[in-house]
Design an enzyme around this catalytic site. Sequence first.
Site, mmCIF file in Angstrom:
data_model
loop_
_atom_site.group_PDB
_atom_site.id
_atom_site.type_symbol
_atom_site.label_atom_id
_atom_site.label_comp_id
_atom_site.label_asym_id
_atom_site.label_seq_id
_atom_site.Cartn_x
_atom_site.Cartn_y
_atom_site.Cartn_z
ATOM 1 N N ASN A 173 51.472 51.578 40.838
ATOM 2 C CA ASN A 173 50.280 52.218 41.481
ATOM 3 C C ASN A 173 50.595 52.858 42.707
ATOM 4 O OD1 ASN A 173 49.218 50.863 39.384
ATOM 5 N ND2 ASN A 173 48.833 49.092 39.961
ATOM 6 N N HIS A 191 56.668 49.413 44.677
ATOM 7 C CA HIS A 191 56.916 48.355 43.786
ATOM 8 C C HIS A 191 56.690 48.625 42.322
ATOM 9 C CE1 HIS A 191 52.756 47.578 45.149
ATOM 10 N NE2 HIS A 191 52.541 46.969 44.040
HETATM 11 P P1 AMP Z 1 49.485 46.634 43.524
HETATM 12 O O1 AMP Z 1 48.109 46.145 43.467
HETATM 13 O O2 AMP Z 1 49.772 47.425 42.418
HETATM 14 O O3 AMP Z 1 49.839 47.147 44.757
HETATM 15 O O4 AMP Z 1 50.419 45.424 43.053
HETATM 16 C C1 AMP Z 1 50.618 44.269 44.068
HETATM 17 C C2 AMP Z 1 50.982 43.201 43.296
HETATM 18 O O5 AMP Z 1 51.498 42.143 44.195
HETATM 19 C C3 AMP Z 1 49.819 42.369 42.689
HETATM 20 O O6 AMP Z 1 50.010 42.444 41.241
HETATM 21 C C4 AMP Z 1 49.534 41.100 43.325
HETATM 22 O O7 AMP Z 1 49.076 39.879 42.425
HETATM 23 C C5 AMP Z 1 50.956 40.838 43.903
HETATM 24 N N1 AMP Z 1 51.174 39.889 44.921
HETATM 25 C C6 AMP Z 1 50.491 39.868 46.172
HETATM 26 N N2 AMP Z 1 51.001 38.860 47.023
HETATM 27 C C7 AMP Z 1 51.893 38.381 46.117
HETATM 28 C C8 AMP Z 1 52.915 37.272 46.606
HETATM 29 N N3 AMP Z 1 52.863 36.722 47.549
HETATM 30 N N4 AMP Z 1 54.033 37.256 45.662
HETATM 31 C C9 AMP Z 1 53.993 37.580 44.468
HETATM 32 N N5 AMP Z 1 53.192 38.721 44.141
HETATM 33 C C10 AMP Z 1 52.195 39.017 44.993
#
Ligand code: AMP
Length: 113
Positions: free
Chosen positions: A86, A99
């Site tokens: 995203n 990511h």
């Molecule tokens: P995006 O919304 O595409 O930027 O993805 C960010 C992702 O990071 C989301 O799916 C969140 O659930 C995930 N996320 C946020 N904090 C953490 C964390 N501490 N450990 C693992 N995943 C996380």
Amino acid sequence: MSDCLFCKISAGEIPAQIVLETESVLAFRDIAPQAPTHVVVISREHFDNVAQLANSNQVIAAQVLQAATDVAALEGLAQGYRIVTNTGSDGGQSVEHVHFHVLGGRTLTWPPG
Ligand code: AMP
């Protein structure tokens, strides 16, 4: 970057369930999984998004993509999977560190919302 969540996970300052790690890449389970398998694959070096990564370092870009497909194999996603990155507010990016989501383990619908 000192205030970046995924930089802190990469540095081991915030715990995560690690699936795969190399010198340049880290993969860990998403804290809010959207599928039976939901792994986040990051470059250890900070880039804000996929465009900044692609424009800055194509070696690391390829290593992240390789790791994402390795994660799919490690997780046994032989029936198929989705790799998503995203970008920006319209793209639904909530963490400004590049990511790739690896999603699988169920039939995924298309188009996404
Ligand atoms: P995006 O919304 O595409 O930027 O993805 C960010 C992702 O990071 C989301 O799916 C969140 O659930 C995930 N996320 C946020 N904090 C953490 C964390 N501490 N450990 C693992 N995943 C996380």
